[in-house]
Scaffold this active site. Structure first.
Site, PDB file in Angstrom:
ATOM      1  N   ASP A 170      55.688  81.326  50.857  1.00  0.00           N
ATOM      2  CA  ASP A 170      56.697  82.497  50.468  1.00  0.00           C
ATOM      3  C   ASP A 170      56.660  82.900  49.069  1.00  0.00           C
ATOM      4  O   ASP A 170      56.761  81.931  48.159  1.00  0.00           O
ATOM      5  CB  ASP A 170      58.244  81.961  50.821  1.00  0.00           C
ATOM      6  CG  ASP A 170      58.982  83.363  50.593  1.00  0.00           C
ATOM      7  OD1 ASP A 170      59.492  83.792  51.710  1.00  0.00           O
ATOM      8  OD2 ASP A 170      59.757  83.666  49.599  1.00  0.00           O
ATOM      9  N   ARG A 173      38.963  76.738  53.621  1.00  0.00           N
ATOM     10  CA  ARG A 173      37.981  76.364  54.089  1.00  0.00           C
ATOM     11  C   ARG A 173      37.454  77.136  55.489  1.00  0.00           C
ATOM     12  O   ARG A 173      38.463  77.871  55.897  1.00  0.00           O
ATOM     13  CB  ARG A 173      37.934  74.983  54.652  1.00  0.00           C
ATOM     14  CG  ARG A 173      38.209  73.941  53.480  1.00  0.00           C
ATOM     15  CD  ARG A 173      38.668  72.559  53.867  1.00  0.00           C
ATOM     16  NE  ARG A 173      39.835  72.730  54.976  1.00  0.00           N
ATOM     17  CZ  ARG A 173      40.293  71.714  55.503  1.00  0.00           C
ATOM     18  NH1 ARG A 173      39.695  70.551  55.695  1.00  0.00           N
ATOM     19  NH2 ARG A 173      41.241  71.765  56.378  1.00  0.00           N
ATOM     20  N   GLU A 217      57.337  88.112  53.596  1.00  0.00           N
ATOM     21  CA  GLU A 217      56.474  87.887  52.723  1.00  0.00           C
ATOM     22  C   GLU A 217      56.158  86.281  52.853  1.00  0.00           C
ATOM     23  O   GLU A 217      55.472  85.478  51.846  1.00  0.00           O
ATOM     24  CB  GLU A 217      57.146  87.868  51.186  1.00  0.00           C
ATOM     25  CG  GLU A 217      58.593  87.148  50.868  1.00  0.00           C
ATOM     26  CD  GLU A 217      59.754  87.846  51.428  1.00  0.00           C
ATOM     27  OE1 GLU A 217      60.790  87.488  50.716  1.00  0.00           O
ATOM     28  OE2 GLU A 217      59.539  88.754  52.223  1.00  0.00           O
ATOM     29  N   ASP A 277      53.537  95.935  49.545  1.00  0.00           N
ATOM     30  CA  ASP A 277      52.611  95.861  50.612  1.00  0.00           C
ATOM     31  C   ASP A 277      51.145  95.361  49.863  1.00  0.00           C
ATOM     32  O   ASP A 277      50.311  94.493  50.440  1.00  0.00           O
ATOM     33  CB  ASP A 277      52.512  97.154  51.290  1.00  0.00           C
ATOM     34  CG  ASP A 277      53.559  97.403  52.047  1.00  0.00           C
ATOM     35  OD1 ASP A 277      54.400  96.512  52.361  1.00  0.00           O
ATOM     36  OD2 ASP A 277      53.616  98.532  52.617  1.00  0.00           O
TER      37      ASP A 277
END
Length: 515
Positions: free
Chosen positions: A393, A425, A436, A410
């Site tokens: 977060d 990966r 968020e 945004d």
């Protein structure tokens, strides 16, 4: 001496051979020729001696036989590089012969026949056998001789005390055949991929007017480009299912539109026929009225004739009006069907694009995340591999929105998603969990490794600043990482990660804690 012609140098060389009473061998002639010409003679190549060495080398397996052939060719060409490469290749297939173990660098055998080198214990031989066992499924079942040879080798290696020289010979022979089988499988894979690409291209050519399908075909082409993995093939399968479903829907709608068009044309032809028939009857009646008008002798006789003509005209007008109304109704239905089809295509385009991905960040949405987690859980259970879920977060996101605006917020989310994808990966998966918050799926990952991965991501964010109006803004996040326990649901695992993330927030933010 440099001005003398080659023929003069050759004659002088023969004189020197005679004066020095040397045998007229190629080597003697070459040496004296360069001496007479005053040029530098090339380094001596011991042709005969190398031929003797090559003939003395044992060739007891296909690999050694091939390298001996290459060695003889290199000697004939007097190529030192070829000789070196052939000898190195020969050494790779093992010096299998009657030399004693002490000469070959191997530890001597014990009285029981077992090798005293701890690396050649039955456990070690069993590990090699398991390695061969695990590799066989990837090589197919078409080459029966190869499978038989592999079975014989495995049975021999699993004997209580396998003979080392024979083991080396069998391994060398198996390795030689394995190289051909592996090449065949690689070629088969390449050709199958080419065929798959041709199928995708053909589907794309048939759907040039459908932008969504064209985008999906491009994605399929990209996803099926080497290097391949099971995850990429899962993506190919999922996208291809979507394409097939969309094509089926479009085909069904197109069939409905064609059916309605055929019905419209049939009705139009019927109405034209009726109108023609009605026009013919009207024409007959009008001609009859005209004939009667010519024969009337008084006003009283004209009235009924005019009445018949008016009735015929009124009937003709009514039929024409009915035909026009019916054709208009059919036309309206056709236009309505076309509008519904267009609306369906637009809706499918919108829904398909948003079905699994967050439109702002490009990460998976909740639906895409659920599908990805279920796939990874199934794979982890099948392989017995660990798996972690991380929930992160952004710190102080509300303040960032208040200070710089929602557009900046945004852009910050997009920046975080971009940096995360660059740091992950290939097998990891990023999804936007809401607001968020983001979730990262980490397959084949223990808890400690998962925490370290999120910590590395934090360091990457400190190197790659978020720019807003030429102002550097440092984005940090708090995260919790939980390793999926046996028989645990993804919901419970994310809850544990969420609790750890909440604790990281409470203890100072910009932290990663294990849950």
């Amino acid at each position: 001496m440099a001005d003398r012609s080659p023929s003069e140098i050759a004659r002088e060389t023969f004189k020197q051979l005679s004066l020095k009473k040397l045998a007229p061998t190629p080597d003697n002639y070459q040496t004296l020729y360069h001496e007479v010409a005053g040029t530098l003679a090339p380094a001596h190549f011991p042709y005969e001696r190398l031929r003797q060495i090559a003939s003395a080398l044992p060739a007891k397996n296909p690999g050694q036989q091939k390298q001996c052939g290459l060695l003889e060719s290199a000697i004939n060409q007097r190529s030192w590089d070829g000789v070196q490469n052939a000898l190195v290749g020969y050494a790779g297939f093992g010096m299998v012969g009657s030399a004693p173990a002490s000469d070959s660098g191997l530890a001597p055998l014990s009285s029981s026949g077992a090798h005293s080198n701890p690396a050649l214990t039955p456990e070690f031989m069993e590990q090699i056998a398991r390695l061969i066992d695990n590799a066989l499924p990837a090589l197919g079942t078409d080459d029966t001789r190869f499978l038989e040879q592999a079975g014989e080798l495995l049975a021999f290696m699993r004997q209580p005390v396998p003979d080392l020289p024979r083991t080396k010979t069998m391994l060398a022979n198996f390795s030689h055949r394995l190289s051909f089988t592996a090449e065949d499988q690689a070629e088969i894979k390449t050709v199958l991929l080419q065929l798959l690409h041709l199928v995708f291209m053909n589907i794309g050519e048939l759907c040039i007017d459908d932008q969504w399908l064209k985008g999906q075909i491009d994605a399929l082409m990209e996803a099926s480009t080497p290097p391949l993995s099971l995850r990429r093939l899962d993506d190919v399968q999922r996208r291809l299912v979507d394409v097939i479903a969309k094509q089926s829907e479009a085909k069904e709608r197109a069939f409905e539109a064609q059916t309605q068009m055929r019905q419209l044309l049939a009705a139009f032809v019927d109405r034209l026929s009726l109108m023609g028939e009605s026009s013919g009857i009207y024409q007959v009646k009008i001609e009859e009225c005209a004939r009667q008008i010519e024969q009337v002798k008084s006003i009283e006789e004209l009235g009924p004739v005019l009445q018949n003509a008016l009735m015929a005209t009124r009937s003709m007008a009514l039929d024409t009006q009915n035909s026009r109304e019916q054709l208009q109704v059919m036309r309206d239905k056709t236009e309505q069907a076309e509008a519904e089809i267009s609306k369906l295509h637009l809706e499918l385009d919108r829904v398909s694009a948003q079905a699994r991905h967050d439109p702002l960040t490009g990460a998976l949405n909740r639906r895409g995340l659920d599908e990805a987690i279920q796939r990874e859980i199934a794979r982890a259970e099948r392989k017995g591999a660990p798996m972690c879920l991380a929930l992160l977060d952004i710190d102080n996101f509300k303040k960032l929105n208040d200070d710089l605006g929602h557009e900046a917020g945004d852009a910050a989310l997009t920046h975080l998603a971009t940096v995360t994808r660059e740091s992950m990966r290939p097998q990891d998966t990023l999804a936007r969990f809401g607001g968020e918050e983001f979730v990262i799926v980490l397959p084949d990952t223990m808890l400690e490794a998962g925490v370290n991965a999120l910590t590395r991501l934090q360091r990457e964010l400190t190197k790659k600043f978020f720019l807003r109006d030429n102002q550097k803004v440092l984005i940090t996040f708090s995260a919790g990482v939980a390793q999926l326990a046996k028989s645990e649901s993804s919901v419970d695992c994310i809850k544990r990660a969420d609790q750890a993330m909440y604790l990281a927030k409470r203890t100072g933010k910009n932290r990663v804690l294990a849950g």
